[in-house]
Design a protein around this motif. Structure first.
Motif, PDB file in Angstrom:
ATOM      1  N   LEU A   6       0.840  -1.203   0.000  1.00 20.38           N
ATOM      2  CA  LEU A   6       0.000   0.000   0.000  1.00 20.38           C
ATOM      3  C   LEU A   6       0.877   1.255   0.000  1.00 20.38           C
ATOM      4  O   LEU A   6       0.626   2.204  -0.738  1.00 20.38           O
ATOM      5  CB  LEU A   6      -0.938   0.012   1.212  1.00 20.38           C
ATOM      6  CG  LEU A   6      -1.937   1.178   1.211  1.00 20.38           C
ATOM      7  CD1 LEU A   6      -2.987   1.004   0.116  1.00 20.38           C
ATOM      8  CD2 LEU A   6      -2.630   1.332   2.557  1.00 20.38           C
ATOM      9  N   LEU A   7       1.919   1.225   0.845  1.00 23.07           N
ATOM     10  CA  LEU A   7       2.846   2.367   0.883  1.00 23.07           C
ATOM     11  C   LEU A   7       3.455   2.606  -0.499  1.00 23.07           C
ATOM     12  O   LEU A   7       3.466   3.732  -1.014  1.00 23.07           O
ATOM     13  CB  LEU A   7       3.966   2.107   1.908  1.00 23.07           C
ATOM     14  CG  LEU A   7       5.164   3.061   1.833  1.00 23.07           C
ATOM     15  CD1 LEU A   7       4.756   4.474   2.234  1.00 23.07           C
ATOM     16  CD2 LEU A   7       6.301   2.566   2.731  1.00 23.07           C
ATOM     17  N   MET A   8       3.960   1.532  -1.100  1.00 19.86           N
ATOM     18  CA  MET A   8       4.623   1.672  -2.404  1.00 19.86           C
ATOM     19  C   MET A   8       3.623   2.108  -3.485  1.00 19.86           C
ATOM     20  O   MET A   8       3.939   2.911  -4.359  1.00 19.86           O
ATOM     21  CB  MET A   8       5.274   0.339  -2.813  1.00 19.86           C
ATOM     22  CG  MET A   8       6.465  -0.056  -1.964  1.00 19.86           C
ATOM     23  SD  MET A   8       7.897   1.023  -2.213  1.00 19.86           S
ATOM     24  CE  MET A   8       7.888   1.995  -0.738  1.00 19.86           C
ATOM     25  N   SER A   9       2.396   1.554  -3.415  1.00 18.28           N
ATOM     26  CA  SER A   9       1.392   1.900  -4.424  1.00 18.28           C
ATOM     27  C   SER A   9       0.982   3.362  -4.305  1.00 18.28           C
ATOM     28  O   SER A   9       0.928   4.084  -5.304  1.00 18.28           O
ATOM     29  CB  SER A   9       0.137   1.031  -4.256  1.00 18.28           C
ATOM     30  OG  SER A   9       0.433  -0.299  -4.512  1.00 18.28           O
TER      31      SER A   9
ATOM     32  N   LYS B 129      -1.290   2.609   8.484  1.00 18.76           N
ATOM     33  CA  LYS B 129      -0.352   3.263   9.409  1.00 18.76           C
ATOM     34  C   LYS B 129       1.044   3.440   8.799  1.00 18.76           C
ATOM     35  O   LYS B 129       1.651   4.500   8.919  1.00 18.76           O
ATOM     36  CB  LYS B 129      -0.275   2.477  10.723  1.00 18.76           C
ATOM     37  CG  LYS B 129      -1.551   2.571  11.546  1.00 18.76           C
ATOM     38  CD  LYS B 129      -1.416   1.812  12.858  1.00 18.76           C
ATOM     39  CE  LYS B 129      -2.691   1.939  13.685  1.00 18.76           C
ATOM     40  NZ  LYS B 129      -2.621   1.181  14.945  1.00 18.76           N
ATOM     41  N   LEU B 130       1.551   2.389   8.160  1.00 20.38           N
ATOM     42  CA  LEU B 130       2.898   2.488   7.584  1.00 20.38           C
ATOM     43  C   LEU B 130       2.938   3.578   6.502  1.00 20.38           C
ATOM     44  O   LEU B 130       3.909   4.349   6.426  1.00 20.38           O
ATOM     45  CB  LEU B 130       3.338   1.143   6.995  1.00 20.38           C
ATOM     46  CG  LEU B 130       4.723   1.145   6.349  1.00 20.38           C
ATOM     47  CD1 LEU B 130       5.810   1.395   7.401  1.00 20.38           C
ATOM     48  CD2 LEU B 130       5.009  -0.162   5.617  1.00 20.38           C
TER      49      LEU B 130
ATOM     50  N   LEU C 169      -1.845  13.767   6.335  1.00 22.11           N
ATOM     51  CA  LEU C 169      -3.076  14.244   6.981  1.00 22.11           C
ATOM     52  C   LEU C 169      -4.306  13.719   6.218  1.00 22.11           C
ATOM     53  O   LEU C 169      -5.263  13.220   6.822  1.00 22.11           O
ATOM     54  CB  LEU C 169      -3.094  15.776   7.004  1.00 22.11           C
ATOM     55  CG  LEU C 169      -4.323  16.432   7.634  1.00 22.11           C
ATOM     56  CD1 LEU C 169      -4.305  16.265   9.146  1.00 22.11           C
ATOM     57  CD2 LEU C 169      -4.388  17.924   7.289  1.00 22.11           C
ATOM     58  N   CYS C 170      -4.250  13.815   4.897  1.00 20.20           N
ATOM     59  CA  CYS C 170      -5.378  13.344   4.082  1.00 20.20           C
ATOM     60  C   CYS C 170      -5.534  11.823   4.176  1.00 20.20           C
ATOM     61  O   CYS C 170      -6.656  11.317   4.231  1.00 20.20           O
ATOM     62  CB  CYS C 170      -5.191  13.758   2.618  1.00 20.20           C
ATOM     63  SG  CYS C 170      -5.425  15.525   2.332  1.00 20.20           S
ATOM     64  N   ILE C 171      -4.409  11.112   4.181  1.00 21.50           N
ATOM     65  CA  ILE C 171      -4.507   9.648   4.276  1.00 21.50           C
ATOM     66  C   ILE C 171      -5.094   9.268   5.631  1.00 21.50           C
ATOM     67  O   ILE C 171      -5.920   8.355   5.748  1.00 21.50           O
ATOM     68  CB  ILE C 171      -3.120   8.992   4.061  1.00 21.50           C
ATOM     69  CG1 ILE C 171      -2.581   9.342   2.670  1.00 21.50           C
ATOM     70  CG2 ILE C 171      -3.205   7.481   4.218  1.00 21.50           C
ATOM     71  CD1 ILE C 171      -1.106   9.001   2.464  1.00 21.50           C
ATOM     72  N   PHE C 172      -4.692  10.003   6.671  1.00 21.56           N
ATOM     73  CA  PHE C 172      -5.174   9.737   8.029  1.00 21.56           C
ATOM     74  C   PHE C 172      -6.669  10.065   8.151  1.00 21.56           C
ATOM     75  O   PHE C 172      -7.451   9.257   8.658  1.00 21.56           O
ATOM     76  CB  PHE C 172      -4.370  10.602   9.013  1.00 21.56           C
ATOM     77  CG  PHE C 172      -4.645  10.318  10.464  1.00 21.56           C
ATOM     78  CD1 PHE C 172      -3.889   9.384  11.165  1.00 21.56           C
ATOM     79  CD2 PHE C 172      -5.647  10.983  11.141  1.00 21.56           C
ATOM     80  CE1 PHE C 172      -4.137   9.119  12.514  1.00 21.56           C
ATOM     81  CE2 PHE C 172      -5.905  10.736  12.477  1.00 21.56           C
ATOM     82  CZ  PHE C 172      -5.149   9.802  13.167  1.00 21.56           C
TER      83      PHE C 172
ATOM     84  N   THR D 155      -0.507   7.890  14.740  1.00 22.11           N
ATOM     85  CA  THR D 155      -1.025   6.530  14.534  1.00 22.11           C
ATOM     86  C   THR D 155      -0.967   5.704  15.820  1.00 22.11           C
ATOM     87  O   THR D 155      -1.731   4.765  15.999  1.00 22.11           O
ATOM     88  CB  THR D 155      -0.245   5.786  13.427  1.00 22.11           C
ATOM     89  OG1 THR D 155       1.144   5.801  13.763  1.00 22.11           O
ATOM     90  CG2 THR D 155      -0.432   6.432  12.077  1.00 22.11           C
ATOM     91  N   MET D 156      -0.039   6.087  16.707  1.00 22.67           N
ATOM     92  CA  MET D 156       0.074   5.359  17.992  1.00 22.67           C
ATOM     93  C   MET D 156      -1.034   5.759  18.963  1.00 22.67           C
ATOM     94  O   MET D 156      -1.617   4.924  19.658  1.00 22.67           O
ATOM     95  CB  MET D 156       1.430   5.671  18.652  1.00 22.67           C
ATOM     96  CG  MET D 156       2.614   5.006  17.986  1.00 22.67           C
ATOM     97  SD  MET D 156       2.699   3.251  18.319  1.00 22.67           S
ATOM     98  CE  MET D 156       3.254   3.271  20.020  1.00 22.67           C
TER      99      MET D 156
END
Lengths: 484, 80
Positions: A43-46, A263-264, A85-88, B55-56
């Motif tokens: 997911l991180l790489m994509s 999270k990663l 921020l947007c991903i979160f 995230t934590m």
């Protein structure tokens, strides 16, 4: 030799895509979303590979060559803060809703949330236009890179890369795209660092390279004063909001296996940006001391690679640059097909009578037409990749208030959303000739147009929402219930 | 902890606007990085740390309920 290495890389890439199809299940969910089974690293790489395109490598180097070090703060460090921020706030929540209600596309989610087909019918051409501009950025970037490194024509370079990406996207769908993205992101990050080290070494080391710049007429580019105004610098903070509305990134979010998979990506995305952008900005900066000032911005990176590395390294680095470009184009192609097939053909023309193969065929024809359109525009385009990118991101960023309201404002309704989208469309088109016709950055009161367009779209969204009826209780319960 | 993370994010945005060395090319960090560029690379790594904290300590745990949700294939009423 350089061309042979790049061709070898493309063959290897197609091999990875073909290999990934061993895991392909013949379902729509697998073709478009890889069965929602993508883990943290992929997911991180994509997501990272998809957001970093010709803009990040070719564009950042060229812009740094033109205006200096400030380009890192303009987009890279702002993106570190705003992308995560947007991903979160948007990505993880959209994933949860997509998982619960089975959405395959961004427009399917917005149609359901706002209970409006009209919204989707207005958004579809707008989003497709923005994506085509985004594709154009990759097409132009790949043409310039191949021309600069191998000597083949700009037109052949653009066409060749389009064909390669179309081939593996059509062959294996999202699964092949995710695998290819992961492979290509690793390749472009590694080769980006290699390119930096090789060029730096050939310039006599980093200290010598920077001192050479500071002793040249381009020395002022090591600072921002005189090149970037403070208001322009500040207003660039809105541009990375665009990730919240990129339909191709949205689709990658839906592929995640679990919420915690995000999270990663949230943590490591800023580090990946720094690893990719900082070397490119330095190469552009050092180039200002040795290339003529009228060098085409898009040609700076390939020219520096060709000047400072041998044929073998030049080929490897060229493959890395093309990897960055293709890792975005594949998601954009898949997304265009997905939007057209799922949100238009199936819903309004299929009526349950079109077979799966027929729908996929129509989606592919649509993608080919849009890519051909980008190719034709690319033939006549003289704008830098950076300028095209910023204008494309302006459109997407200005739509984010509408997405944010969909997720966090129970009162938001279709009337406000439609009015907001229409305001973005009108202003984006109104400013388009001025942006493309402007020699330098087109600014309004010293700020990027994204500031005005986003402010207008937000005010319109809020005002129209408040003076029109709220959404039905069923919609509120569906999206803001105990698990909402 | 949510407040701390929010304050840190706002602080990052404020620190991002480093007008105090807008016209400075020196000092050169590590001998080659102009100070304006070095500062922003530092902002990037600091951002990663703040998002790790987010995230934590600020992760919306309700989202994890979806991990065993009904739409494993992603079809969910739509088709290709």
């Amino acid at each position: 030799m350089t061309l042979a290495i790049i061709v070898g890389y493309i063959v290897l890439l197609l091999g990875v895509a073909v290999f990934s199809t061993r895991f392909l299940k013949k379902t729509a969910g697998d073709f478009f979303l890889a069965s929602r089974g993508i883990g943290s690293f992929m997911l991180l790489m994509s997501v990272f590979g998809t957001t970093m395109t010709a803009f990040a490598l070719v564009g950042s180097t060229g812009k740094s060559f033109a205006v200096g070090v400030g380009v890192y703060g303009l987009l890279a460090s702002w993106s570190c803060i705003v992308h995560s921020l947007c991903i979160f706030l948007i990505g993880a929540r959209v994933w949860a809703l997509g998982k619960r209600h089975g959405y395959l596309t961004q427009l399917a989610f917005l149609r359901d949330r706002y209970s409006s087909d009209a919204l989707v019918l207005i958004l579809f051409p707008l989003v497709v236009s923005f994506v085509v501009v985004y594709v154009l950025m990759g097409v132009v970037g790949s043409g310039r890179v191949l021309q600069g490194l191998t000597g083949i024509s700009y037109e052949a370079g653009m066409g060749g890369i389009c064909l390669v990406v179309l081939t593996y996207v059509f062959f294996g769908g999202m699964r092949a795209t995710a695998w290819a993205n992961t492979f290509q992101t690793v390749v472009f990050m590694v080769m980006g660092v290699v390119a930096f080290l090789v060029i730096m070494n050939d310039l006599g080391g980093p200290v010598a390279a920077t001192e050479r710049l500071l002793g040249s007429p381009a020395a002022s580019k090591a600072a921002r004063s005189g090149h970037i105004s403070q208001l322009e610098f500040l207003s660039f903070g809105l541009i990375p909001l665009s990730i919240g509305m990129f339909p191709h990134v949205f689709q990658h979010w839906l592929t995640a296996k679990k919420a915690s998979t995000f999270k990663l990506t949230i943590i490591a995305h800023p580090i990946c940006i720094a690893i990719t952008w900082a070397p490119c900005v330095l190469i552009g900066l050092w180039a200002a001391a040795e290339l003529p000032a009228d060098t085409l911005q898009n040609s700076v990176l390939p020219k520096m690679v060709a000047r400072h590395s041998g044929e073998v390294l030049s080929g490897l680095i060229g493959a890395g640059i093309l990897a960055a470009i293709m890792s975005s184009m594949d998601s954009q192609f898949l997304c265009l097909g997905s939007l057209f097939t799922n949100d238009i053909v199936d819903r309004y023309f299929g009526k349950g009578e079109l077979s799966d193969s027929r729908k996929v065929l129509l989606g592919r024809v649509f993608v080919i037409l849009m890519v051909a359109l980008a190719f034709v525009i690319g033939l006549f385009n003289t704008s830098g990749v950076f300028k095209i990118g910023v204008w494309c991101f302006t459109g997407f960023a200005s739509l984010v208030p509408m997405v944010f309201a969909a997720l966090y404002w129970k009162r938001s309704n279709k009337y406000g959303a439609i009015a907001s989208v229409l305001s973005v469309a009108a202003l984006w088109l109104y400013f388009l000739p001025q942006v493309l016709g402007s020699g330098k950055s087109f600014l309004i009161a010293g700020m990027l147009p994204v500031t005005v367009i986003t402010a207008v779209s937000t005010v319109v969204l809020v005002v129209v929402t408040l003076v029109t009826p709220p959404p039905g209780q069923q919609t509120v319960d569906k999206f803001f219930g105990s698990r909402g | 902890m949510k407040v701390v993370v929010a304050v840190l994010l706002v602080a990052l945005c404020l620190l991002h606007h480093d007008f105090w060395w807008w016209g400075d090319t020196r000092p050169l960090v590590l001998g080659f990085l102009p100070i304006g560029l070095a500062w922003h690379v530092g902002i990037s790594f600091a951002t990663a740390i703040v998002w790790w904290l987010a995230t934590m300590y600020c992760w919306p745990h309700g989202l994890d309920d979806e991990e065993d949700g009904p739409n494993e294939e992603g079809g969910g009423g739509q088709s290709a």
